[in-house]
Design a protein around this motif. Structure first.
Motif, PDB file in Angstrom:
ATOM      1  N   GLY A 115      76.755 -20.031  35.260  1.00  0.00           N
ATOM      2  CA  GLY A 115      77.252 -18.362  35.750  1.00  0.00           C
ATOM      3  C   GLY A 115      78.653 -18.540  35.885  1.00  0.00           C
ATOM      4  N   LEU A 116      79.174 -19.123  36.448  1.00  0.00           N
ATOM      5  CA  LEU A 116      80.714 -19.236  36.674  1.00  0.00           C
ATOM      6  C   LEU A 116      81.377 -19.399  35.524  1.00  0.00           C
ATOM      7  N   ALA A 117      81.191 -19.932  34.459  1.00  0.00           N
ATOM      8  CA  ALA A 117      81.810 -20.114  33.144  1.00  0.00           C
ATOM      9  C   ALA A 117      81.680 -18.924  32.310  1.00  0.00           C
ATOM     10  N   ILE A 118      80.426 -18.307  32.475  1.00  0.00           N
ATOM     11  CA  ILE A 118      80.254 -17.044  31.622  1.00  0.00           C
ATOM     12  C   ILE A 118      80.734 -15.917  32.094  1.00  0.00           C
ATOM     13  N   GLY A 119      80.796 -15.814  33.556  1.00  0.00           N
ATOM     14  CA  GLY A 119      81.351 -14.778  34.149  1.00  0.00           C
ATOM     15  C   GLY A 119      82.800 -14.680  34.310  1.00  0.00           C
ATOM     16  N   VAL A 120      83.396 -15.904  34.274  1.00  0.00           N
ATOM     17  CA  VAL A 120      84.886 -15.797  34.239  1.00  0.00           C
ATOM     18  C   VAL A 120      85.293 -15.478  32.925  1.00  0.00           C
ATOM     19  N   VAL A 121      84.663 -16.190  31.761  1.00  0.00           N
ATOM     20  CA  VAL A 121      85.196 -16.122  30.656  1.00  0.00           C
ATOM     21  C   VAL A 121      85.098 -14.454  30.331  1.00  0.00           C
ATOM     22  N   SER A 131      81.389  -7.738  26.103  1.00  0.00           N
ATOM     23  CA  SER A 131      79.980  -7.211  26.157  1.00  0.00           C
ATOM     24  C   SER A 131      78.927  -7.997  25.569  1.00  0.00           C
ATOM     25  N   ALA A 132      79.171  -8.949  24.730  1.00  0.00           N
ATOM     26  CA  ALA A 132      78.055  -9.911  24.245  1.00  0.00           C
ATOM     27  C   ALA A 132      77.693 -10.748  25.435  1.00  0.00           C
ATOM     28  N   LEU A 133      78.597 -11.236  26.154  1.00  0.00           N
ATOM     29  CA  LEU A 133      78.118 -12.076  27.326  1.00  0.00           C
ATOM     30  C   LEU A 133      77.286 -11.529  28.391  1.00  0.00           C
ATOM     31  N   MET A 134      77.749 -10.048  28.717  1.00  0.00           N
ATOM     32  CA  MET A 134      76.997  -9.292  29.548  1.00  0.00           C
ATOM     33  C   MET A 134      75.665  -8.839  29.163  1.00  0.00           C
ATOM     34  N   ARG A 135      75.573  -8.426  27.951  1.00  0.00           N
ATOM     35  CA  ARG A 135      74.359  -8.276  27.316  1.00  0.00           C
ATOM     36  C   ARG A 135      73.169  -9.195  27.628  1.00  0.00           C
ATOM     37  N   LEU A 136      73.699 -10.523  27.353  1.00  0.00           N
ATOM     38  CA  LEU A 136      72.889 -11.571  27.593  1.00  0.00           C
ATOM     39  C   LEU A 136      72.611 -11.695  28.803  1.00  0.00           C
ATOM     40  N   ASP A 138      72.309  -9.331  31.061  1.00  0.00           N
ATOM     41  CA  ASP A 138      71.420  -8.111  31.352  1.00  0.00           C
ATOM     42  C   ASP A 138      70.137  -8.343  30.844  1.00  0.00           C
ATOM     43  N   VAL A 139      69.828  -9.106  29.928  1.00  0.00           N
ATOM     44  CA  VAL A 139      68.477  -9.559  29.368  1.00  0.00           C
ATOM     45  C   VAL A 139      67.703 -10.459  30.407  1.00  0.00           C
ATOM     46  N   PHE A 140      68.497 -11.316  31.015  1.00  0.00           N
ATOM     47  CA  PHE A 140      67.798 -12.263  32.036  1.00  0.00           C
ATOM     48  C   PHE A 140      67.928 -11.435  33.542  1.00  0.00           C
ATOM     49  N   LEU A 141      68.776 -10.398  33.870  1.00  0.00           N
ATOM     50  CA  LEU A 141      68.561  -9.755  35.025  1.00  0.00           C
ATOM     51  C   LEU A 141      67.339  -8.679  34.829  1.00  0.00           C
ATOM     52  N   ALA A 142      66.809  -8.322  33.665  1.00  0.00           N
ATOM     53  CA  ALA A 142      65.850  -7.361  33.269  1.00  0.00           C
ATOM     54  C   ALA A 142      64.437  -7.784  33.983  1.00  0.00           C
ATOM     55  N   PHE A 143      64.302  -9.276  33.882  1.00  0.00           N
ATOM     56  CA  PHE A 143      62.819  -9.652  34.128  1.00  0.00           C
ATOM     57  C   PHE A 143      62.881 -10.203  35.858  1.00  0.00           C
ATOM     58  N   PRO A 144      61.774  -9.950  36.236  1.00  0.00           N
ATOM     59  CA  PRO A 144      61.528 -10.579  37.501  1.00  0.00           C
ATOM     60  C   PRO A 144      61.920 -12.312  37.545  1.00  0.00           C
ATOM     61  N   ARG A 145      62.500 -12.683  38.367  1.00  0.00           N
ATOM     62  CA  ARG A 145      62.676 -14.417  38.161  1.00  0.00           C
ATOM     63  C   ARG A 145      61.184 -15.243  38.235  1.00  0.00           C
ATOM     64  N   LEU A 146      60.480 -14.817  38.926  1.00  0.00           N
ATOM     65  CA  LEU A 146      59.232 -15.780  39.060  1.00  0.00           C
ATOM     66  C   LEU A 146      58.325 -15.347  37.707  1.00  0.00           C
ATOM     67  N   ILE A 147      58.335 -14.105  37.149  1.00  0.00           N
ATOM     68  CA  ILE A 147      57.581 -13.931  35.724  1.00  0.00           C
ATOM     69  C   ILE A 147      58.427 -14.496  34.587  1.00  0.00           C
ATOM     70  N   LEU A 148      59.574 -14.584  34.620  1.00  0.00           N
ATOM     71  CA  LEU A 148      60.458 -15.213  33.510  1.00  0.00           C
ATOM     72  C   LEU A 148      60.325 -16.850  33.783  1.00  0.00           C
ATOM     73  N   ALA A 149      60.361 -17.314  35.093  1.00  0.00           N
ATOM     74  CA  ALA A 149      60.116 -18.591  35.116  1.00  0.00           C
ATOM     75  C   ALA A 149      58.557 -19.256  34.824  1.00  0.00           C
ATOM     76  N   LEU A 150      57.914 -18.379  34.968  1.00  0.00           N
ATOM     77  CA  LEU A 150      56.408 -18.537  34.451  1.00  0.00           C
ATOM     78  C   LEU A 150      56.388 -18.783  32.908  1.00  0.00           C
ATOM     79  N   ALA A 151      57.117 -17.931  32.113  1.00  0.00           N
ATOM     80  CA  ALA A 151      57.126 -17.832  30.857  1.00  0.00           C
ATOM     81  C   ALA A 151      58.028 -19.115  30.116  1.00  0.00           C
ATOM     82  N   PHE A 152      58.666 -19.453  30.800  1.00  0.00           N
ATOM     83  CA  PHE A 152      59.397 -20.882  30.505  1.00  0.00           C
ATOM     84  C   PHE A 152      58.598 -22.004  30.853  1.00  0.00           C
ATOM     85  N   VAL A 153      58.129 -21.968  31.977  1.00  0.00           N
ATOM     86  CA  VAL A 153      57.217 -23.416  32.312  1.00  0.00           C
ATOM     87  C   VAL A 153      56.042 -23.244  31.392  1.00  0.00           C
TER      88      VAL A 153
END
Length: 299
Positions: A115-121, A131-136, A138-153
């Motif tokens: 997070g620090l590397a992406i945000g600072v850059v 713009s490219a890094l922040m749109r990426l 935004d994609v992760f911020l758009a989903f509830p954390r638990l729901i997205l974690a369930l999808a990855f697991v």
């Protein structure tokens, strides 16, 4: 003690080491004024102590069944009672604190640098990179954390390591946002412009000047996020996607004990209470660190 205090409070430090010690001491003086923050620190310290001392303060690792002692109520010698397989719940809670610290530690090691590397850059470079890094992000911020974690697991498969990776993949985006906001305010600062005028490479400016200035805000956010990380890990364990039995993970313990909630309440209650207390401790600690590390929040 008075000599040490005078050394720490001197107006003119004689060395860099003394200045660092003075800085930490002054931060502690601010921190200890917040009673709830001190309570949070005590809870977190108790969690760490319990995890480290688990082999000495428990009678077993909490994984061996003893059907002759199943579903015993809290009392001596089983302070928290026993579960449906006769395993001591106090032992399992203590050993489960190791699993909790393992998850929190690994997630922190992953999400903070990413997070620090992406945000600072993004904040320092700007333009299409931002713009490219922040749109990426935004994609992760758009989903509830638990729901997205369930999808990855679900894609990676159940297991403790996969759960840690899934939580990390869903938790880095807020840190990127915070680091970007800090970098945007810093990139036009006088000391950054002076560094550029001296011909210092941009990568060195980012690593040596911008990133260290963003760490305090990220650390505060991380401490406040610990409760969410613990709850997400417990949620995955409850659903059978985190640590697998007989590992004494708090969420999995609640899942196994939910059938006994009405008659043998202690089976799910004590691991649930552990999650509640530890989450509260991290929140209180994060609130105190915000007072210390964020000058804007001080009176």
């Amino acid at each position: 003690m008075s000599a040490v205090r005078a050394w720490l409070l001197t107006d003119i430090p004689q060395s860099r080491g003394q200045a660092q010690c003075q800085r930490f001491f002054l931060a502690w003086l601010v921190f200890r004024k917040n009673g709830s923050a001190v309570a949070g620190l005590a809870i977190v310290a108790a969690l760490v102590a319990g995890a480290l001392l688990a082999p000495w303060i428990t009678g077993s690792a909490g994984v061996t069944p003893d059907l002759g002692d199943r579903l015993r109520a809290p009392g001596l010698p089983h302070w928290f009672g026993t579960d449906e397989l006769g395993r001591d719940i106090f032992d399992r809670v203590m050993w489960g604190s190791r699993i909790t610290l393992y998850i929190v530690g690994l997630v922190s090691v992953i999400v903070v640098p990413v997070g620090l590397a992406i945000g600072v850059v993004a904040g320092y470079v700007g333009g299409w990179v931002d713009s490219a890094l922040m749109r990426l992000t935004d994609v992760f911020l758009a989903f509830p954390r638990l729901i997205l974690a369930l999808a990855f697991v679900a894609a990676l498969g159940p297991g403790l390591e996969n759960a840690v990776l899934a939580i990390a993949l869903t938790s880095w985006s807020p840190y990127a946002r915070i680091a970007r906001a800090e970098a945007l305010t810093l990139r036009q600062s006088d000391f950054i412009l002076a560094a550029r005028s001296q011909g210092i490479p941009h990568l060195r400016i980012i690593v040596s000047h911008v990133a260290p200035m963003c760490i305090s805000s990220v650390v505060v956010r991380l401490t406040l996020d610990m409760a969410g990380i613990i709850l997400t890990a417990a949620g995955l364990g409850f659903l059978g996607l985190g640590a697998q039995p007989p590992t004494p993970e708090w969420g999995a313990m609640i899942a196994l004990g939910r059938e006994y909630l009405l008659d043998q309440w202690w089976v799910p209650a004590f691991p649930g209470l552990a999650i509640l207390v530890v989450s509260l401790g991290f929140n209180l600690l994060g609130d105190g660190l915000r007072d210390v590390l964020d000058p804007k929040s001080r009176d």
